[in-house]
Write a protein that holds these residues in place. Sequence first.
Motif, PDB file in Angstrom:
ATOM      1  N   HIS A 127       0.836  -1.204   0.000  1.00 19.66           N
ATOM      2  CA  HIS A 127       0.000   0.000   0.000  1.00 19.66           C
ATOM      3  C   HIS A 127       0.873   1.257   0.000  1.00 19.66           C
ATOM      4  N   GLU A 128       1.979   1.215   0.726  1.00 13.10           N
ATOM      5  CA  GLU A 128       2.896   2.364   0.728  1.00 13.10           C
ATOM      6  C   GLU A 128       3.461   2.590  -0.670  1.00 13.10           C
ATOM      7  N   CYS A 180       1.948   2.064  -3.330  1.00 13.21           N
ATOM      8  CA  CYS A 180       0.858   2.663  -4.109  1.00 13.21           C
ATOM      9  C   CYS A 180       0.600   4.124  -3.716  1.00 13.21           C
ATOM     10  N   GLY A 181       1.262   4.583  -2.645  1.00 15.53           N
ATOM     11  CA  GLY A 181       1.055   5.953  -2.183  1.00 15.53           C
ATOM     12  C   GLY A 181      -0.044   6.103  -1.161  1.00 15.53           C
ATOM     13  N   ASP A 182      -0.649   4.995  -0.743  1.00  8.28           N
ATOM     14  CA  ASP A 182      -1.723   5.034   0.246  1.00  8.28           C
ATOM     15  C   ASP A 182      -1.109   4.912   1.637  1.00  8.28           C
ATOM     16  N   THR A 183      -0.540   6.022   2.123  1.00  6.31           N
ATOM     17  CA  THR A 183       0.199   5.971   3.385  1.00  6.31           C
ATOM     18  C   THR A 183      -0.705   5.798   4.600  1.00  6.31           C
ATOM     19  N   ALA A 184      -1.952   6.269   4.518  1.00 10.20           N
ATOM     20  CA  ALA A 184      -2.862   6.124   5.655  1.00 10.20           C
ATOM     21  C   ALA A 184      -3.168   4.654   5.907  1.00 10.20           C
ATOM     22  N   THR A 185      -3.509   3.938   4.837  1.00 11.00           N
ATOM     23  CA  THR A 185      -3.776   2.501   4.976  1.00 11.00           C
ATOM     24  C   THR A 185      -2.509   1.758   5.382  1.00 11.00           C
ATOM     25  N   ALA A 186      -1.387   2.161   4.798  1.00 14.11           N
ATOM     26  CA  ALA A 186      -0.122   1.505   5.115  1.00 14.11           C
ATOM     27  C   ALA A 186       0.217   1.660   6.588  1.00 14.11           C
ATOM     28  N   ARG A 200       2.430  12.413   7.613  1.00 14.71           N
ATOM     29  CA  ARG A 200       1.095  12.928   7.244  1.00 14.71           C
ATOM     30  C   ARG A 200       0.675  14.098   8.123  1.00 14.71           C
TER      31      ARG A 200
END
Length: 380
Positions: free
Chosen positions: A339-340, A342-348, A379
């Motif tokens: 996920h990181e 993919c740029g989805d740091t919140a989920t990561a 973030r």
Amino acid sequence: MDEDLLRRLVPEVLTVLVRRGAAFGEAEDAVQEGLLDALRSWPQDPPRDPKAWLVTVSWRRLVDATRAEGARRRREVRREAEPVPGPTSGTDDTLRLYFLCAHPALTPSSAVALTLRAVGGLTTRQIAQAYLVPEATVAQRISRAQRTVARAGLGESGDVATVLRVLYLVFNEGYSGDVDLAAEAIRLTRQLAAVVAHPEVAGLLALQLLHHARRPARTDAAGALVPLARQDRGRWDTTLVAEGVAVLQEALARDRLGPFQAQAAIAALHADARRPEETDWVQIVEWYDELRRLDDSPVVRLNRAVAVGETDGGAAGLAALVGLEDSLPRFHAVAAHLHEKCGDTATAAHLYAEAARRATNAQERDHLVRQAARLNSARD
């Protein structure tokens, strides 16, 4: 005092006693008593023939134990006259002992404990320290394993695949206390490779050597875990890498591919990259595909997803995770990494925190907590 020599002699001496009729558990206990006698007396009075000395003393211990119990059986092992130690087949004895300790009726933990004591020559205390469990727990495992082997006799034992799984379990435990289990597993696998010509034995040895070569770089000065991508590759043991690659190439040349050889090939590709960005991820995915044809386990598929993510991007890696249970060890850590990417740091960050909560190793847990904190702070 040559403790390495003592430990090498253990399987040979033990099988001498068993071959003459001793019950496996009683013979194993007697050899352990003989080892203690050797540790006490050899520094001041080293024997001319260490094996003969240990056979004789262990035999005496066995007879003494028989007398104490009042057992008067007619088997040869119960005779009070001490046989003169003669030549033995170290190769056959050692191989037989490996297979007995990998009896299919044993639990993995019992098989590991029995192998470390009967083949490795470790004491119950050393095994307990290495596994960070009470000595009484290890003693119970060994006792149960001895009874199982005694009931089965010499006619039934594990196969090469079972023996290799036991040695792989030993290696993966790493080290603690005064026993380095990773080094001990390599020693035992070398010993097995010397007595049985099997490409998967060589494959396991190559895999152990290649992983062990990276050990100096796995932690930093503070003892924190350092992931592969950030390790100082100048600290890798190039001698072990070269040996592991040579052993692997010889095994692959036999054209009898097995799971350990495939895993060793993946480890060799990592070792071949001087920098993380030079890693041949495409070829690593191809080797994982080979490995899946041999062993399509959830763990293999999970690791393949990481390689796919490095080759084709985080989304492709996440797609490769579909169908895997999230209860699988390291699942959340792998999903967080993808996920990181993919740029989805919140989920990561959430997944790293969940992975840390589920981690059973303190070092790994601390690393995952830091990963989650790093993303959360970025973030803010």
